[in-house]
Design a protein around this motif. Structure first.
Motif, short mmCIF file in Angstrom:
data_model
loop_
_atom_site.label_atom_id
_atom_site.label_comp_id
_atom_site.label_asym_id
_atom_site.label_seq_id
_atom_site.Cartn_x
_atom_site.Cartn_y
_atom_site.Cartn_z
N PHE A 134 4.35 7.69 14.58
CA PHE A 134 5.57 7.84 15.40
C PHE A 134 5.83 6.62 16.28
CE2 PHE A 134 3.52 12.12 15.16
CZ PHE A 134 4.35 12.67 14.21
N ILE A 135 5.53 5.42 15.78
CA ILE A 135 5.81 4.22 16.55
C ILE A 135 7.32 4.05 16.72
CG2 ILE A 135 3.69 3.09 15.82
CD1 ILE A 135 5.33 1.38 13.91
N MET B 80 10.61 0.25 11.15
CA MET B 80 9.35 -0.41 11.50
C MET B 80 8.29 -0.17 10.44
SD MET B 80 8.96 0.07 15.61
CE MET B 80 10.04 -0.80 16.75
N TYR B 81 8.17 1.08 9.99
CA TYR B 81 7.14 1.38 8.99
C TYR B 81 7.43 0.67 7.67
CZ TYR B 81 4.90 4.91 11.88
OH TYR B 81 4.21 5.54 12.88
N ARG B 82 8.68 0.57 7.30
CA ARG B 82 9.02 -0.10 6.04
C ARG B 82 8.77 -1.59 6.11
NH1 ARG B 82 14.49 3.20 4.14
NH2 ARG B 82 13.35 4.90 3.09
N THR B 83 8.69 -2.13 7.32
CA THR B 83 8.40 -3.55 7.48
C THR B 83 6.90 -3.81 7.51
OG1 THR B 83 10.45 -3.90 8.71
CG2 THR B 83 8.72 -5.55 8.98
N VAL B 84 6.15 -2.98 8.26
CA VAL B 84 4.73 -3.28 8.44
C VAL B 84 3.84 -2.63 7.39
CG1 VAL B 84 4.98 -3.68 10.90
CG2 VAL B 84 4.38 -1.39 10.10
N GLY B 85 4.26 -1.52 6.79
CA GLY B 85 3.54 -0.93 5.68
C GLY B 85 2.13 -0.49 6.00
N ALA C 278 0.15 21.60 13.38
CA ALA C 278 -0.60 22.82 13.63
C ALA C 278 -1.00 23.00 15.09
CB ALA C 278 -1.85 22.84 12.75
N VAL C 279 -1.05 21.91 15.87
CA VAL C 279 -1.44 22.06 17.29
C VAL C 279 -0.22 22.16 18.20
CG1 VAL C 279 -3.61 20.87 16.88
CG2 VAL C 279 -1.66 19.54 17.72
N HIS C 280 0.99 22.18 17.62
CA HIS C 280 2.24 22.40 18.37
C HIS C 280 2.38 21.44 19.57
CE1 HIS C 280 2.57 25.98 15.92
NE2 HIS C 280 1.41 26.40 16.35
N PRO C 281 2.44 20.14 19.31
CA PRO C 281 2.48 19.18 20.42
C PRO C 281 3.75 19.30 21.26
CG PRO C 281 2.93 18.09 18.33
CD PRO C 281 2.48 19.48 18.00
N GLN C 282 3.58 19.11 22.55
CA GLN C 282 4.71 19.04 23.48
C GLN C 282 5.09 17.59 23.77
OE1 GLN C 282 6.18 22.03 24.53
NE2 GLN C 282 4.76 22.69 22.92
N THR C 283 4.13 16.69 23.61
CA THR C 283 4.33 15.27 23.90
C THR C 283 3.59 14.46 22.85
OG1 THR C 283 4.41 15.73 26.28
CG2 THR C 283 4.04 13.45 25.63
N LEU C 284 4.26 13.41 22.34
CA LEU C 284 3.63 12.47 21.42
C LEU C 284 3.40 11.17 22.20
CD1 LEU C 284 5.86 13.07 18.26
CD2 LEU C 284 3.59 14.05 18.73
N ALA C 285 2.15 10.93 22.56
CA ALA C 285 1.81 9.75 23.35
C ALA C 285 1.59 8.58 22.38
CB ALA C 285 0.56 10.01 24.18
N CYS C 286 2.64 7.81 22.17
CA CYS C 286 2.65 6.77 21.14
C CYS C 286 1.98 5.49 21.64
CB CYS C 286 4.09 6.46 20.73
SG CYS C 286 4.96 7.90 20.07
N HIS C 287 1.24 4.87 20.76
CA HIS C 287 0.57 3.61 21.06
C HIS C 287 1.57 2.45 21.10
CE1 HIS C 287 -2.70 0.79 21.20
NE2 HIS C 287 -2.51 0.32 19.97
N HIS C 288 2.64 2.55 20.33
CA HIS C 288 3.69 1.54 20.32
C HIS C 288 5.03 2.22 20.57
CE1 HIS C 288 0.86 -1.43 18.86
NE2 HIS C 288 0.58 -0.68 17.81
N GLY C 289 5.76 1.75 21.57
CA GLY C 289 7.06 2.34 21.88
C GLY C 289 6.97 3.45 22.90
N SER C 290 8.11 4.07 23.16
CA SER C 290 8.19 5.12 24.17
C SER C 290 7.42 6.37 23.74
CB SER C 290 9.65 5.50 24.41
OG SER C 290 10.41 4.40 24.83
N VAL C 291 6.89 7.06 24.72
CA VAL C 291 6.31 8.38 24.50
C VAL C 291 7.44 9.34 24.14
CG1 VAL C 291 5.16 10.31 25.67
CG2 VAL C 291 4.36 7.96 26.02
N LYS C 292 7.20 10.20 23.14
CA LYS C 292 8.23 11.13 22.68
C LYS C 292 8.03 12.50 23.34
CE LYS C 292 9.37 7.90 19.67
NZ LYS C 292 8.32 6.90 19.91
N TYR D 200 10.88 14.28 14.15
CA TYR D 200 9.98 13.17 13.79
C TYR D 200 9.05 13.58 12.66
CZ TYR D 200 11.42 10.28 17.73
OH TYR D 200 12.15 9.49 18.59
N LEU D 201 8.50 14.77 12.75
CA LEU D 201 7.62 15.27 11.69
C LEU D 201 8.36 15.37 10.36
CD1 LEU D 201 5.85 18.00 13.81
CD2 LEU D 201 4.64 16.16 12.64
#
Length: 244
Positions: free
Chosen positions: A156-157, A177-182, A199-213, A220-221
């Protein structure tokens, strides 16, 4: 200068712009609790700056766990400098990661965690999704049961590194981004990881690159399930084969 933002209760994002002209950033996360924890550490070369950012949230000498989702410079380059400051800190990685990488890379004996492991940090409880080849073979994704935060590493970058949290739909930018970096080698492995995240029903996606979702998580899924993002589908000169 590293930015510090609280993205969930007592979970803080430490962010630096990696490629400022392209709005591409790298983040790692501090969990402030009885057992203070870092999820990722950022680059070694940025240690002085990111150490000061961590110190704005907790005393770095009190760190208990340093979680390494997979071995890359942006994920764990500063692991050993943080270990040197924190006498009781333990590196944490997947079983494969510990056996093949962390046991040699880390200056202190690491702990292997799997899907049955829970780290009790106090208020927060960390569990782990083992997600091989997303995007390296030792990959795992930690998640905080207490807040519903999945620390999703390179899944989810996106852009907008200067914005700590967003509920906007950035799926188009993510796919580009994914289609560029592969970085995803296998559709089967990616789907396996998405199944575990869902399966863990996330409320927040803490992304390593870019904004937190903090919204549109189901979208996104779905987009990652339905879009071809495995392999390199757009030309990237950085990944051009030698002699081509």
């Amino acid at each position: 200068m590293a930015a510090v933002d609280e993205i969930a209760p007592d979970i803080f994002r430490i962010n630096m712009m990696t490629v400022p002209d392209e709005d591409f950033s790298t983040s790692f996360f501090v969990i402030r609790d009885e057992a203070p924890t870092l999820v990722e550490t950022g680059f070694r070369r940025a240690y002085e700056e990111t150490h000061d950012a961590v110190a704005a949230v907790i005393d770095p000498t009190t760190l208990r766990y340093l979680v390494v989702p997979h071995l890359e410079g942006d994920e764990c380059g500063a692991l050993n400098p943080f270990l040197a400051q924190a006498p009781h800190a333990v590196p944490v990685g997947s079983p494969i990661g510990v056996a093949l990488n962390l046991s040699d890379f880390a200056d202190r004996e690491p702990r292997a965690v799997d899907a049955d492991t829970e780290l009790d940090l106090g208020e927060h409880k960390l569990r782990f999704l083992i997600t091989p080849y997303v995007h390296t073979w030792e990959s795992m994704l930690p998640y905080d049961v207490t807040s519903g935060t999945v620390f999703c590493s390179d899944v989810f970058i996106g852009p907008e590194g200067r914005r700590a949290v967003t509920d906007a739909d950035q799926t188009d930018a993510m796919v580009r981004m994914y289609r560029t970096v592969g970085i995803f080698p296998s559709r089967a492995h990616l789907n396996h990881a998405l199944d575990k995240i869902e399966a863990v029903h996330p409320q927040t996606l803490a992304c390593h690159h870019g904004s937190v979702k903090a919204g549109n998580i189901a979208t996104y899924l779905q987009v990652l399930r339905e879009t071809d993002v495995t392999g390199v589908t757009e030309w990237n000169p950085m990944l051009e084969p030698p002699g081509s």
